[in-house]
Design a protein around this motif. Structure first.
Motif, PDB file in Angstrom:
ATOM      1  N   PRO A   5      40.964  -9.359  18.236  1.00  0.00           N
ATOM      2  CA  PRO A   5      40.435  -9.963  19.459  1.00  0.00           C
ATOM      3  C   PRO A   5      40.568 -11.482  19.484  1.00  0.00           C
ATOM      4  N   ARG A   6      40.316 -12.121  18.352  1.00  0.00           N
ATOM      5  CA  ARG A   6      40.441 -13.581  18.294  1.00  0.00           C
ATOM      6  C   ARG A   6      41.897 -13.999  18.500  1.00  0.00           C
ATOM      7  N   THR A   7      42.815 -13.259  17.931  1.00  0.00           N
ATOM      8  CA  THR A   7      44.237 -13.576  18.110  1.00  0.00           C
ATOM      9  C   THR A   7      44.644 -13.417  19.569  1.00  0.00           C
ATOM     10  N   LEU A   8      44.180 -12.328  20.188  1.00  0.00           N
ATOM     11  CA  LEU A   8      44.487 -12.120  21.596  1.00  0.00           C
ATOM     12  C   LEU A   8      43.895 -13.236  22.461  1.00  0.00           C
ATOM     13  N   HIS A   9      42.697 -13.678  22.092  1.00  0.00           N
ATOM     14  CA  HIS A   9      42.056 -14.757  22.848  1.00  0.00           C
ATOM     15  C   HIS A   9      42.875 -16.045  22.744  1.00  0.00           C
ATOM     16  N   ILE A  10      43.373 -16.348  21.548  1.00  0.00           N
ATOM     17  CA  ILE A  10      44.173 -17.555  21.352  1.00  0.00           C
ATOM     18  C   ILE A  10      45.473 -17.468  22.140  1.00  0.00           C
ATOM     19  N   VAL A  11      46.124 -16.303  22.075  1.00  0.00           N
ATOM     20  CA  VAL A  11      47.379 -16.123  22.812  1.00  0.00           C
ATOM     21  C   VAL A  11      47.143 -16.247  24.318  1.00  0.00           C
ATOM     22  N   ARG A  12      46.090 -15.582  24.788  1.00  0.00           N
ATOM     23  CA  ARG A  12      45.790 -15.635  26.221  1.00  0.00           C
ATOM     24  C   ARG A  12      45.482 -17.058  26.660  1.00  0.00           C
TER      25      ARG A  12
END
Length: 281
Positions: A5-12
């Protein structure tokens, strides 16, 4: 897996910032090009193989500020915009207070009729408004420019949404203390809805400052031209200035700078006022 989730948040977040950054660059580039071109010579402005000036021509700005009609156009726009804002704030605040808090038959119908006029295309009103100003003898005058913009339907709608959020208990307490309508408006309503007033004032000022079509229809005298009209006169009726593109770019930069300074100093208030308006609406 817990880091996904944190990785997706950074990418988004990165994608969003990339898109917004690109949009900002695309939007700001014309002004940046104009500002840079104002420091070039005429030949460098017309050249397509260079972006920065080889030798900055700061005398272009001295020519605009001291030997051109641009300062007069700026003064006209500031005078008309400030006058329009003052009249609009007074008229819209009084009308909105009346239809929001005062007991009168048909006030809701009147408010709806006023909002209905916001749906009417502005161009439709040009001819009747022109005829009214002509009969009043206000064509080609500061009075015609100011009074013809004395009421803002958007301002009435914005202030109505803000006034509707004032607690009824506060109003009742003020009446019980003997406060009249004017005191309630100035001492209670205005302070409690200040962000909406600030937003209204700023948007009204910017809209009047940038106005072009309507002032062009009712004024002919060059000494009454607002800045948008003045730039056109400066470009097409200024003799040699029509081909001096570096001076034209300097004139455009000078006219935009006041709005940039105003927005840079008040953008938080604009956002706050629009946010409050959206939540209450």
């Amino acid at each position: 897996m817990k880091y996904i989730p944190r990785t997706l948040h950074i990418v988004r977040s990165g994608v969003v910032h990339l898109i917004l950054g690109g949009a900002c660059c695309f939007t700001a580039f014309p002004f940046l090009w104009m500002a840079v071109s104002s420091l070039k010579t005429k030949e460098e402005v017309m050249a397509v193989d260079t972006f920065l000036p080889s030798d900055s021509q700061y005398q272009n700005y001295s020519e605009i500020l001291f030997h051109s009609p641009i300062p007069r156009y700026l003064a006209n726009s500031l005078l008309v915009a400030v006058s329009v804002v003052i009249i609009q704030v007074i008229c819209c605040a009084l009308f909105t207070y009346a239809v929001t808090f005062m007991k009168a038959k048909g006030k809701n119908l009147l408010f709806r009729l006023v909002l209905f006029t916001y749906m009417v295309p502005t161009a439709v009103t040009y001819i009747p408004c022109y005829m009214i100003l002509s009969r009043l003898g206000l064509l080609d005058s500061y009075g015609g420019l100011i009074l013809s913009n004395g009421v803002s339907v958007f301002g009435i709608f914005l202030l109505h949404q803000a006034f509707a959020g004032v607690p009824s208990e506060t109003m009742e307490a003020a009446r019980m203390d003997g406060a009249g309508h004017f005191m309630i408006l100035t001492r209670i309503i205005v302070p409690m809805t200040r962000p909406s007033f600030v937003t209204f004032i700023l948007l009204s000022f910017i809209n009047t400052y940038n106005s072009y079509m309507w002032p062009s229809l009712i004024t002919d005298s060059p000494e009454l031209s607002l800045v948008s009209q003045g730039l056109r006169r400066f470009l097409y009726e200024g003799g040699a200035y029509g081909t001096q593109w570096s001076l034209v770019m300097a004139a455009g930069t000078v006219t935009v700078v006041p709005l940039l300074i105003l927005f840079a100093g008040t953008w938080r208030l604009i956002v706050q006022g629009i946010t409050d308006f959206g939540c209450k609406g």
